[in-house]
Motif scaffolding. Structure first.
Motif, short mmCIF file in Angstrom:
data_model
loop_
_atom_site.label_atom_id
_atom_site.label_comp_id
_atom_site.label_asym_id
_atom_site.label_seq_id
_atom_site.Cartn_x
_atom_site.Cartn_y
_atom_site.Cartn_z
N GLN A 183 0.83 -1.20 0.00
CA GLN A 183 0.00 0.00 0.00
C GLN A 183 0.87 1.26 0.00
O GLN A 183 0.59 2.22 -0.74
CB GLN A 183 -0.91 -0.03 1.23
CG GLN A 183 -2.03 0.99 1.22
CD GLN A 183 -2.90 0.88 2.45
OE1 GLN A 183 -2.38 0.85 3.58
NE2 GLN A 183 -4.21 0.80 2.28
N GLN A 184 1.92 1.25 0.80
CA GLN A 184 2.84 2.39 0.84
C GLN A 184 3.55 2.59 -0.50
O GLN A 184 3.97 3.71 -0.82
CB GLN A 184 3.87 2.18 1.94
CG GLN A 184 3.29 2.21 3.34
CD GLN A 184 4.24 1.68 4.40
OE1 GLN A 184 5.45 1.52 4.14
NE2 GLN A 184 3.72 1.40 5.60
N ALA A 185 3.67 1.50 -1.27
CA ALA A 185 4.33 1.59 -2.58
C ALA A 185 3.36 1.94 -3.70
O ALA A 185 3.75 1.93 -4.87
CB ALA A 185 5.02 0.26 -2.88
N GLY A 186 2.11 2.23 -3.37
CA GLY A 186 1.16 2.66 -4.37
C GLY A 186 0.16 1.63 -4.82
O GLY A 186 -0.62 1.88 -5.74
N TYR A 187 0.15 0.46 -4.18
CA TYR A 187 -0.82 -0.58 -4.53
C TYR A 187 -2.16 -0.31 -3.87
O TYR A 187 -2.25 0.23 -2.76
CB TYR A 187 -0.32 -1.95 -4.07
CG TYR A 187 0.53 -2.69 -5.07
CD1 TYR A 187 0.05 -3.84 -5.70
CD2 TYR A 187 1.80 -2.23 -5.40
CE1 TYR A 187 0.83 -4.53 -6.61
CE2 TYR A 187 2.59 -2.91 -6.32
CZ TYR A 187 2.10 -4.06 -6.93
OH TYR A 187 2.87 -4.72 -7.85
N GLU A 188 -3.24 -0.69 -4.57
CA GLU A 188 -4.55 -0.80 -3.96
C GLU A 188 -4.65 -2.21 -3.37
O GLU A 188 -4.41 -3.21 -4.07
CB GLU A 188 -5.65 -0.60 -5.01
CG GLU A 188 -5.75 0.81 -5.52
CD GLU A 188 -6.92 1.57 -4.93
OE1 GLU A 188 -8.01 0.98 -4.81
OE2 GLU A 188 -6.74 2.75 -4.60
N THR A 189 -4.98 -2.29 -2.11
CA THR A 189 -5.00 -3.59 -1.42
C THR A 189 -6.40 -3.88 -0.89
O THR A 189 -7.12 -2.96 -0.47
CB THR A 189 -3.99 -3.62 -0.27
OG1 THR A 189 -4.31 -2.56 0.65
CG2 THR A 189 -2.57 -3.43 -0.78
N ALA A 190 -6.77 -5.15 -0.89
CA ALA A 190 -8.09 -5.55 -0.41
C ALA A 190 -8.05 -6.98 0.10
O ALA A 190 -7.26 -7.80 -0.38
CB ALA A 190 -9.14 -5.42 -1.52
N VAL A 191 -8.91 -7.28 1.06
CA VAL A 191 -9.11 -8.65 1.53
C VAL A 191 -10.60 -8.88 1.69
O VAL A 191 -11.32 -8.03 2.23
CB VAL A 191 -8.36 -8.92 2.85
CG1 VAL A 191 -8.80 -8.00 3.98
CG2 VAL A 191 -8.52 -10.39 3.26
N VAL A 192 -11.07 -10.01 1.20
CA VAL A 192 -12.47 -10.37 1.27
C VAL A 192 -12.58 -11.80 1.78
O VAL A 192 -11.90 -12.70 1.25
CB VAL A 192 -13.17 -10.26 -0.11
CG1 VAL A 192 -14.64 -10.68 0.00
CG2 VAL A 192 -13.06 -8.84 -0.66
N GLY A 193 -13.42 -12.02 2.80
CA GLY A 193 -13.66 -13.38 3.26
C GLY A 193 -13.19 -13.62 4.68
O GLY A 193 -13.34 -12.77 5.56
N LYS A 194 -12.61 -14.77 4.90
CA LYS A 194 -12.22 -15.18 6.25
C LYS A 194 -10.94 -14.45 6.68
O LYS A 194 -9.95 -14.43 5.95
CB LYS A 194 -12.01 -16.70 6.31
CG LYS A 194 -11.68 -17.19 7.71
CD LYS A 194 -11.61 -18.69 7.81
CE LYS A 194 -11.21 -19.11 9.21
NZ LYS A 194 -11.13 -20.57 9.39
N TRP A 195 -10.94 -13.92 7.88
CA TRP A 195 -9.79 -13.20 8.45
C TRP A 195 -9.25 -13.97 9.65
O TRP A 195 -8.11 -14.36 9.68
CB TRP A 195 -10.23 -11.80 8.86
CG TRP A 195 -9.15 -10.92 9.40
CD1 TRP A 195 -9.07 -10.43 10.67
CD2 TRP A 195 -8.00 -10.42 8.70
NE1 TRP A 195 -7.95 -9.64 10.81
CE2 TRP A 195 -7.28 -9.63 9.61
CE3 TRP A 195 -7.53 -10.56 7.41
CZ2 TRP A 195 -6.10 -8.97 9.28
CZ3 TRP A 195 -6.35 -9.91 7.06
CH2 TRP A 195 -5.65 -9.13 7.98
N HIS A 196 -10.08 -14.16 10.67
CA HIS A 196 -9.81 -15.06 11.79
C HIS A 196 -8.56 -14.71 12.58
O HIS A 196 -7.82 -15.58 13.03
CB HIS A 196 -9.72 -16.51 11.29
CG HIS A 196 -10.05 -17.51 12.36
ND1 HIS A 196 -9.51 -18.77 12.42
CD2 HIS A 196 -10.88 -17.42 13.44
CE1 HIS A 196 -9.98 -19.42 13.47
NE2 HIS A 196 -10.82 -18.62 14.11
N LEU A 197 -8.33 -13.40 12.77
CA LEU A 197 -7.17 -12.97 13.53
C LEU A 197 -7.57 -12.13 14.74
O LEU A 197 -6.71 -11.53 15.40
CB LEU A 197 -6.21 -12.18 12.63
CG LEU A 197 -5.46 -13.03 11.60
CD1 LEU A 197 -4.72 -12.16 10.60
CD2 LEU A 197 -4.50 -13.99 12.29
#
Length: 585
Positions: A116-130
């Motif tokens: 993300q800091q390098a300019g990427y769009e980041t996403a997570v969908v679904g199970k996280w469990h943390l």
């Protein structure tokens, strides 16, 4: 000449060129689509094993890319495995080593934050469990805990929790595709993590797949009726298909007058269904339930029946997963994104499909730690990659692919050289040692801690007589830089060994828990006979203390394995441990 004794706490791994962990930014940043399932094991993926399942869409990634044949996780539990993947660090470093007692420190460094800091769009969908909420993502939408197969709740970035109508594998894919199509900045590279609940217990199939595979029967694994002789820790596990698999919760044999330990949980699951879903569910299961209680199988007949139902249900859930991976791959092709996207498919750990009579993953045999791993890099390598890799290697791989410098505290190594077909057999950088033995200027050998890279040549694979762990069977034995160096001094396997003796080129030890004796042959030269009656504990006190190795005495002992940090290299959820010490001559 420098001599080192390396501890391989996980799997030996290599990176190709350069001594610094710097990366050059690609001319056109590569997108990353990372698809991870829960409890999907390699023996249930047809590009690995054709006995049971057919997974054409998952296999498509392997056919168009690479299949890793020795892929393992660092900790075979859902949350800890995910923490290792996100941080590139073992559990004792990232702090999340147990599902029930830990909360992931979401302020720590993760590869999505660096991207993300390098300019990427980041996403997570679904199970996280943390247990904590995601950070480092432009977009996230996660299920609470394990999630539900039918009409699951999703936690949104706005803080609200919303129930979504449908089957969870379809919904996670729908939400992922929505973000790819309209939720991101198309001018930026993206990294999307698609985390599925499938194949997690209790294997509730989509209604459209309920009738599949009912004609199939499956041979029992050779070890299905394992008697666990000499292995009391294995015998004590509560993963038995015959004894511990719940007739109602796992196998859906619900009837109002029947009781089981997990009946209430099952009723809550089916209680989430809408009327149409519940009607389809009951139409399928009611005849099976009536037939089961009418026949009332017992003993080995019941065990075979349970195994068959387990396998069928697992495969039905897998069918939906494979179909939805196909949807993602098709979208990449149709949108033109396939030309510039690394696609990764894996699981958070392996699983038992009847081996040793078990389901689940909470015992450290190979089925628990081995995972499927396939990657497709545009213009990259194709075929099999046999090098042993871990899920802590994903973070540095993604960072190097994006041209982002890999922080020194990341313990994994980049797999990008393997994907680019640039592996150099000579002068490979070994970048994973945690503990090493150095020869000081005065000629004395001293224990030290740290991370150090040393150029080595791959020599051969040691295969001790211990079938329980690939970690023990396939440790790499390496030479030092000198051409005159002999490889391989010795291997001691086992976190808790006793009655260790070293004589005539053989290390013999007895497992402190089971009493089973194991012999490991030493190549190249012999050691003087020595016996240590005290148990080698987790601290490995007195390992090789005073032993003469090739005319030079190893001074001192490894009094503390971890310099105050425990456990190493990860918190295992089993009674068996596999740590190998390899001395380089």
């Amino acid at each position: 000449m420098e001599k080192r004794l390396f501890l391989f706490g996980g799997l030996a791994a290599v990176a190709a060129t350069g001594c610094a962990r710097q990366s050059e930014a690609p001319a056109r940043p590569m997108n990353i689509l990372y698809i991870m399932t829960d409890d999907h094991t390699a023996q249930m993926m047809s590009c690995y094993d054709t006995r049971y399942a057919s997974t054409p869409n998952l296999d498509r990634i392997a056919v168009e890319g690479v299949r890793f044949t020795n892929s393992f996780v660092a900790n075979s539990l859902s949350g800890p495995s995910r923490a290792c993947m996100l941080t590139g660090k073992h559990s004792h470093k990232n702090g999340f080593y147990d599902n029930t007692t830990c909360v992931f420190d979401n302020t720590q460094q993760t590869f999505p934050k660096l991207l993300q800091q390098a300019g990427y769009e980041t996403a997570v969908v679904g199970k996280w469990h943390l247990e904590s909420l995601p950070t480092g993502f432009n977009h996230w939408e996660i299920v609470p805990g394990q999630g539900d197969y039918y009409n699951p709740d999703f936690i949104r970035q706005t803080g609200d929790t919303v129930r979504s109508e449908g089957y969870i594998t379809n919904l996670i894919t729908d939400k992922s595709l929505d973000w790819l199509r309209s939720g991101r900045d198309p001018e930026k590279p993206f990294c999307l993590l698609v985390h599925h609940k499938a194949q997690h217990r209790n294997w509730m199939a989509d209604t459209c797949n309920l009738a599949l595979y009912e004609e199939l029967d499956f041979p029992l694994p050779d070890t299905f009726f394992d008697d666990y002789e000499g292995r009391p820790a294995a015998a004590a596990q509560e993963m038995s298909i015959m004894k511990d698999m719940d007739l109602i919760y796992d196998l859906k044999m619900w009837r109002p007058d029947k009781r089981s330990r997990l009946k209430g949980t099952y009723e809550a699951f089916v209680g989430r269904m809408n009327p149409e879903q519940r009607a389809a569910w009951d139409r399928f299961y009611t005849p099976l339930i009536e037939d089961f209680y009418r026949r009332n199988p017992q003993g080995r007949e019941l065990a075979q029946w349970k195994f068959t139902r387990y396998m069928r249900d697992y495969m039905k859930v897998l069918k939906s997963l494979d179909d939805n991976v196909g949807r993602l791959l098709d979208y990449l092709d149709e949108s033109g994104l396939a030309e510039n996207t690394l696609v990764v498919y894996t699981s958070d750990q392996g699983f038992y499909m009847g081996e040793h009579g078990w389901f689940d993953k909470r015992f450290m045999y190979e089925e628990s730690f081995r995972t499927p791993l396939v990657m497709r890099l545009p213009g990259g390598a194709r075929g099999d990659i046999v090098e042993m890799v871990q899920n802590i290697d994903y973070a540095p791989t993604f960072l190097e692919l994006a041209g982002v410098a890999v922080p020194d505290d990341i313990q994994g190594v980049s797999l990008l050289p393997l994907l680019h077909k640039q592996v150099v057999i000579d002068n490979i950088e070994l970048v994973r040692p945690e503990i090493y033995l150095e020869t000081a200027a005065d000629g004395k050998n001293n224990w030290d801690f740290g991370t150090s890279a040393q150029k080595v040549d791959v020599n051969e694979v040691l295969k001790p007589d211990n079938a329980s762990l690939t970690l023990q069977k396939q440790e790499l034995i390496r030479k030092a830089e000198s051409k005159t160096a002999n490889p391989a001094a010795a291997v001691l396997a086992g976190f808790a060994a006793k009655n260790v003796s070293i004589a005539d080129g053989v290390v013999q030890y007895a497992d402190a828990k089971t009493g089973k004796t194991t012999k490991v042959i030493i190549n190249a030269f012999n050691l003087e006979e020595e016996s240590m009656d005290d148990n080698i504990t987790a601290a490995f006190d007195a390992v090789f203390d005073g032993q003469t190795i090739k005319g030079k005495t190893v001074l001192g002992s490894l009094n503390t394995l971890l310099d105050g940090e425990a456990p190493y290299p990860f918190d295992l959820n089993a009674s068996a441990y596999g740590i190998n010490l390899t001395a380089l001559g």
